[in-house]
Every structure is written in C-alpha cells, then in structure tokens.
Motif scaffolding. Structure first.
Motif, PDB file in Angstrom:
ATOM      1  N   HIS A 262     123.164  -5.632  -5.487  1.00  0.00           N
ATOM      2  CA  HIS A 262     121.727  -5.918  -5.644  1.00  0.00           C
ATOM      3  C   HIS A 262     121.028  -6.141  -4.306  1.00  0.00           C
ATOM      4  O   HIS A 262     119.904  -6.644  -4.272  1.00  0.00           O
ATOM      5  N   ARG A 263     121.690  -5.798  -3.206  1.00  0.00           N
ATOM      6  CA  ARG A 263     121.108  -6.023  -1.879  1.00  0.00           C
ATOM      7  C   ARG A 263     119.706  -5.437  -1.809  1.00  0.00           C
ATOM      8  O   ARG A 263     119.460  -4.349  -2.317  1.00  0.00           O
ATOM      9  N   GLY A 264     118.803  -6.219  -1.172  1.00  0.00           N
ATOM     10  CA  GLY A 264     117.426  -5.753  -1.037  1.00  0.00           C
ATOM     11  C   GLY A 264     116.528  -6.265  -2.159  1.00  0.00           C
ATOM     12  O   GLY A 264     115.323  -6.343  -2.013  1.00  0.00           O
ATOM     13  N   LYS A 265     117.148  -6.638  -3.280  1.00  0.00           N
ATOM     14  CA  LYS A 265     116.366  -7.227  -4.373  1.00  0.00           C
ATOM     15  C   LYS A 265     116.353  -8.736  -4.208  1.00  0.00           C
ATOM     16  O   LYS A 265     117.179  -9.307  -3.496  1.00  0.00           O
ATOM     17  N   GLN A 266     115.418  -9.376  -4.923  1.00  0.00           N
ATOM     18  CA  GLN A 266     115.425 -10.833  -4.903  1.00  0.00           C
ATOM     19  C   GLN A 266     116.596 -11.327  -5.762  1.00  0.00           C
ATOM     20  O   GLN A 266     116.816 -10.840  -6.862  1.00  0.00           O
ATOM     21  N   ASN A 267     117.321 -12.294  -5.241  1.00  0.00           N
ATOM     22  CA  ASN A 267     118.469 -12.826  -5.960  1.00  0.00           C
ATOM     23  C   ASN A 267     118.017 -13.679  -7.142  1.00  0.00           C
ATOM     24  O   ASN A 267     116.923 -14.243  -7.114  1.00  0.00           O
ATOM     25  N   GLN A 268     118.871 -13.774  -8.165  1.00  0.00           N
ATOM     26  CA  GLN A 268     118.571 -14.618  -9.331  1.00  0.00           C
ATOM     27  C   GLN A 268     119.899 -15.078  -9.944  1.00  0.00           C
ATOM     28  O   GLN A 268     120.947 -14.462  -9.703  1.00  0.00           O
ATOM     29  N   PRO A 269     119.861 -16.150 -10.732  1.00  0.00           N
ATOM     30  CA  PRO A 269     121.116 -16.716 -11.267  1.00  0.00           C
ATOM     31  C   PRO A 269     122.007 -15.701 -11.991  1.00  0.00           C
ATOM     32  O   PRO A 269     123.237 -15.795 -11.921  1.00  0.00           O
ATOM     33  N   ALA A 270     121.421 -14.708 -12.665  1.00  0.00           N
ATOM     34  CA  ALA A 270     122.228 -13.698 -13.373  1.00  0.00           C
ATOM     35  C   ALA A 270     123.252 -13.052 -12.440  1.00  0.00           C
ATOM     36  O   ALA A 270     124.348 -12.675 -12.861  1.00  0.00           O
ATOM     37  N   TYR A 271     122.903 -12.930 -11.177  1.00  0.00           N
ATOM     38  CA  TYR A 271     123.774 -12.218 -10.233  1.00  0.00           C
ATOM     39  C   TYR A 271     125.000 -13.023  -9.814  1.00  0.00           C
ATOM     40  O   TYR A 271     125.849 -12.514  -9.085  1.00  0.00           O
ATOM     41  N   VAL A 272     125.111 -14.263 -10.263  1.00  0.00           N
ATOM     42  CA  VAL A 272     126.336 -14.994  -9.940  1.00  0.00           C
ATOM     43  C   VAL A 272     127.515 -14.300 -10.628  1.00  0.00           C
ATOM     44  O   VAL A 272     128.668 -14.429 -10.206  1.00  0.00           O
ATOM     45  N   ARG A 273     127.214 -13.541 -11.673  1.00  0.00           N
ATOM     46  CA  ARG A 273     128.246 -12.736 -12.328  1.00  0.00           C
ATOM     47  C   ARG A 273     128.899 -11.769 -11.331  1.00  0.00           C
ATOM     48  O   ARG A 273     130.109 -11.580 -11.335  1.00  0.00           O
ATOM     49  N   ASP A 274     128.079 -11.171 -10.456  1.00  0.00           N
ATOM     50  CA  ASP A 274     128.616 -10.222  -9.476  1.00  0.00           C
ATOM     51  C   ASP A 274     129.475 -10.930  -8.433  1.00  0.00           C
ATOM     52  O   ASP A 274     130.493 -10.408  -7.994  1.00  0.00           O
ATOM     53  N   VAL A 275     129.051 -12.132  -8.048  1.00  0.00           N
ATOM     54  CA  VAL A 275     129.846 -12.923  -7.097  1.00  0.00           C
ATOM     55  C   VAL A 275     131.182 -13.273  -7.749  1.00  0.00           C
ATOM     56  O   VAL A 275     132.248 -13.138  -7.139  1.00  0.00           O
ATOM     57  N   ALA A 276     131.117 -13.686  -9.006  1.00  0.00           N
ATOM     58  CA  ALA A 276     132.330 -14.100  -9.726  1.00  0.00           C
ATOM     59  C   ALA A 276     133.289 -12.920  -9.893  1.00  0.00           C
ATOM     60  O   ALA A 276     134.505 -13.070  -9.714  1.00  0.00           O
ATOM     61  N   GLU A 277     132.751 -11.750 -10.222  1.00  0.00           N
ATOM     62  CA  GLU A 277     133.613 -10.577 -10.395  1.00  0.00           C
ATOM     63  C   GLU A 277     134.304 -10.210  -9.085  1.00  0.00           C
ATOM     64  O   GLU A 277     135.477  -9.869  -9.049  1.00  0.00           O
ATOM     65  N   TYR A 278     133.548 -10.320  -8.009  1.00  0.00           N
ATOM     66  CA  TYR A 278     134.107 -10.023  -6.689  1.00  0.00           C
ATOM     67  C   TYR A 278     135.199 -11.036  -6.334  1.00  0.00           C
ATOM     68  O   TYR A 278     136.276 -10.677  -5.838  1.00  0.00           O
ATOM     69  N   MET A 279     134.923 -12.299  -6.591  1.00  0.00           N
ATOM     70  CA  MET A 279     135.897 -13.358  -6.295  1.00  0.00           C
ATOM     71  C   MET A 279     137.162 -13.193  -7.139  1.00  0.00           C
ATOM     72  O   MET A 279     138.264 -13.467  -6.656  1.00  0.00           O
ATOM     73  N   ALA A 280     136.997 -12.767  -8.388  1.00  0.00           N
ATOM     74  CA  ALA A 280     138.162 -12.570  -9.259  1.00  0.00           C
ATOM     75  C   ALA A 280     139.112 -11.538  -8.642  1.00  0.00           C
ATOM     76  O   ALA A 280     140.323 -11.751  -8.596  1.00  0.00           O
ATOM     77  N   VAL A 281     138.543 -10.454  -8.129  1.00  0.00           N
ATOM     78  CA  VAL A 281     139.370  -9.421  -7.496  1.00  0.00           C
ATOM     79  C   VAL A 281     140.068 -10.000  -6.258  1.00  0.00           C
ATOM     80  O   VAL A 281     141.271  -9.820  -6.061  1.00  0.00           O
ATOM     81  N   LEU A 282     139.303 -10.739  -5.449  1.00  0.00           N
ATOM     82  CA  LEU A 282     139.883 -11.349  -4.241  1.00  0.00           C
ATOM     83  C   LEU A 282     141.039 -12.282  -4.574  1.00  0.00           C
ATOM     84  O   LEU A 282     142.025 -12.364  -3.843  1.00  0.00           O
ATOM     85  N   LYS A 283     140.883 -13.025  -5.658  1.00  0.00           N
ATOM     86  CA  LYS A 283     141.895 -14.009  -6.042  1.00  0.00           C
ATOM     87  C   LYS A 283     142.987 -13.421  -6.926  1.00  0.00           C
ATOM     88  O   LYS A 283     143.936 -14.122  -7.294  1.00  0.00           O
ATOM     89  N   GLY A 284     142.817 -12.167  -7.324  1.00  0.00           N
ATOM     90  CA  GLY A 284     143.833 -11.524  -8.145  1.00  0.00           C
ATOM     91  C   GLY A 284     143.921 -12.094  -9.552  1.00  0.00           C
ATOM     92  O   GLY A 284     145.007 -12.183 -10.126  1.00  0.00           O
ATOM     93  N   VAL A 285     142.780 -12.506 -10.100  1.00  0.00           N
ATOM     94  CA  VAL A 285     142.763 -13.013 -11.484  1.00  0.00           C
ATOM     95  C   VAL A 285     141.699 -12.240 -12.271  1.00  0.00           C
ATOM     96  O   VAL A 285     140.894 -11.512 -11.687  1.00  0.00           O
ATOM     97  N   SER A 286     141.695 -12.409 -13.590  1.00  0.00           N
ATOM     98  CA  SER A 286     140.682 -11.740 -14.410  1.00  0.00           C
ATOM     99  C   SER A 286     139.353 -12.477 -14.257  1.00  0.00           C
ATOM    100  O   SER A 286     139.317 -13.649 -13.850  1.00  0.00           O
ATOM    101  N   ILE A 287     138.273 -11.808 -14.603  1.00  0.00           N
ATOM    102  CA  ILE A 287     136.963 -12.462 -14.555  1.00  0.00           C
ATOM    103  C   ILE A 287     136.928 -13.633 -15.526  1.00  0.00           C
ATOM    104  O   ILE A 287     136.317 -14.667 -15.253  1.00  0.00           O
ATOM    105  N   ASP A 288     137.605 -13.481 -16.665  1.00  0.00           N
ATOM    106  CA  ASP A 288     137.638 -14.587 -17.641  1.00  0.00           C
ATOM    107  C   ASP A 288     138.289 -15.831 -17.030  1.00  0.00           C
ATOM    108  O   ASP A 288     137.799 -16.943 -17.197  1.00  0.00           O
ATOM    109  N   GLU A 289     139.382 -15.598 -16.342  1.00  0.00           N
ATOM    110  CA  GLU A 289     140.073 -16.747 -15.735  1.00  0.00           C
ATOM    111  C   GLU A 289     139.228 -17.369 -14.632  1.00  0.00           C
ATOM    112  O   GLU A 289     139.128 -18.594 -14.517  1.00  0.00           O
ATOM    113  N   LEU A 290     138.594 -16.519 -13.822  1.00  0.00           N
ATOM    114  CA  LEU A 290     137.760 -17.063 -12.751  1.00  0.00           C
ATOM    115  C   LEU A 290     136.583 -17.858 -13.310  1.00  0.00           C
ATOM    116  O   LEU A 290     136.239 -18.933 -12.811  1.00  0.00           O
TER     117      LEU A 290
END
Ligand code: ZN
Ligand code: ZN
Length: 261
Positions: A214-242
């Motif tokens: 979403h770069r270039g757009k104004q950020n909003q709380p909905a986008y924490v989903r994208d942060v969480a999905e990215y973090m899940a991959v980094l941590k090697g866990v599912s999005i549900d677990e994260l």
C-alpha cells in the motif's frame, strides 16, 4: 482470526477525501479481521479531541500522553495524571525520546519521558515508547525509572537486534510496523526474527508508514493485516498463529480482556 492494531492515530486520518468517518475506518479494519485498535494520543488537547471524534467504542482503546516532539507548548503533569486515570485509557504515551528531529530540548524530553513512566507506575498502565537516534538515553531512562513495574512497548521498532535484546531484558514488548516490509529494512527484519513470538506486537502507526503493498497510500488500521502477514512469514508461523499470539500479547501487556469480542 482476531488482529489488533496496537498503535494508530485514528484521529489523524483524512476524513475529508479518504474516509467518510471513523465508523467506515473501523468497518474496513474488521473486514480484514482487525477487530481492535489502540488510538494513541500525542498531546493533551489532542487526546480530548480524539475522544470526542471517536467516542466510546468497544473496539477502540485510548492512550494518553505527549509525544517527545510536541513539548514546545508545555503541559501540566497533574493534568496528564488526571486524564490518564480515565478508565478507557489503557496506556501512557506516546512518550520517549526523538533526537533525530529535535535535540535542543533533550533534557525536557527526558523529564517528560520520566514523568510518563512515573505516572504509569502509579496507575499500573504500561508506557508506549517512541525512540529515534536516542537509544542509550532511552534505555537509561527506562532502567532508572524502573519501567518493569508498569511494563511497556517500544513502538514502530527501527533499532537493531542488540537494542531489542536490551528491551527484552527490561520485560518490554516490541511492536513492528509497516517499516518491516520496506526493501531497505534488513536490520529490522533481523531484529524481528530475533524477538520471541511472545513479545511481539503489530501496529500501523497510521496514517503514516503504509506497508507494502500500500506504499504511497495513506495508512489505516486495516493494513495491520499486511504487517501481520509479513511478520508471520518472517517468523515461520501461520497468519492464524501470529494473530493469536500478538493479540494475546496485547491483552497481557495492556490488561485488557478481548475474549468476549
Ligand atoms: Zn512514534
Ligand atoms: Zn505514533
């Protein structure tokens, strides 16, 4: 799935051209399983205005505090303590030190930071800490003020692994924002891989710092989903677990019960 945006400036979103109102922003977040958010204050008048704008909602909590870059006006410590005692306020801040944008008032920043921790300890409310180019002083103040008594989170983490380690030793949580998804953020990703899952929070810091894609757009709380999905991959866990663990961490740190929601 239940995700929490642990740090957003819900009152600073663009309600003229981007969103109809707060209801719409909250609904867009819920569509992406972001079902709770912490609206963070940066000044005392701003805290009151934020509460007026957002109102009482079961899925939004507040913090109360003065950002280190908003100290020019001055504020009354008593008033901070009084407003922070409000039942809807679950945290102190955001407070901390920012020597990147302002260094001439470093002493004042430290005093204000200390005050937030002292009030946090009295009220048993954790501190939300902002730090930029002030790593050593931030750790010094946290240690000297016995921050362990109220706990806290280093928000929008942009430091290195060693700093993360020192914060973990103080019992701190570490909150990652959309910055972790940026191409040049390898140092932050290294820290994110290092921080144990049971100490991680996710945030948007919206309206700033929209994550990829979403770069270039104004950020909003909905986008924490994208942060969480990215973090899940980094941590090697599912999005549900994260989602599950970061929500649990949020509840533990801020003493909130989201099981009914
Ligand atoms: Zn901040
Ligand atoms: Zn912030």
């Amino acid at each position: 799935m239940f995700l929490v945006d642990s740090h957003c400036h819900l009152d600073c979103l663009d309600y003229e051209t981007q969103h109809k109102n707060v209801d719409e922003v909250v609904a867009k977040a819920a569509e992406r399983d972001v079902k709770y958010m912490l609206a963070v204050a940066t000044t005392l008048p701003g805290f009151q205005q934020m509460k007026n704008l957002i109102g009482k909602r079961e899925n939004v909590a507040y913090s109360c505090g003065i950002h280190p870059l908003n100290l020019d006006e001055g504020y009354d410590f008593e008033e901070l303590a009084r407003l922070a005692a409000d039942k809807e306020v679950i945290a102190m801040g955001e407070t901390g030190l920012d020597y990147y944008y302002q260094k001439d008032n470093a002493e004042l920043q430290r005093t204000s930071f200390r005050k937030h921790i002292q009030i946090g300890r009295e009220l048993n409310k954790p501190v939300i800490v902002h730090t930029r180019e002030a790593r050593d002083d931030t750790l010094m103040v946290l240690r000297e003020e016995n921050v362990q008594d109220c706990g806290g989170v280093l928000h929008c983490f942009t430091e290195d692994k060693e700093t993360a380690s020192a914060l973990l030793d103080l019992g701190f949580y570490i909150s990652f924002s959309g910055i972790v998804t940026f191409r040049n953020a390898e140092q932050i990703r290294e820290a994110a891989r290092f921080v144990p899952l049971d100490r991680i929070l996710v945030e948007t810091d919206s309206p700033y710092l929209a994550p990829v894609p979403h770069r270039g757009k104004q950020n909003q709380p909905a986008y924490v989903r994208d942060v969480a999905e990215y973090m899940a991959v980094l941590k090697g866990v599912s999005i549900d677990e994260l989602a599950e663990v970061t929500t649990k961490n949020f509840c533990e740190l801020f003493h909130v019960d989201l099981t009914e929601k």
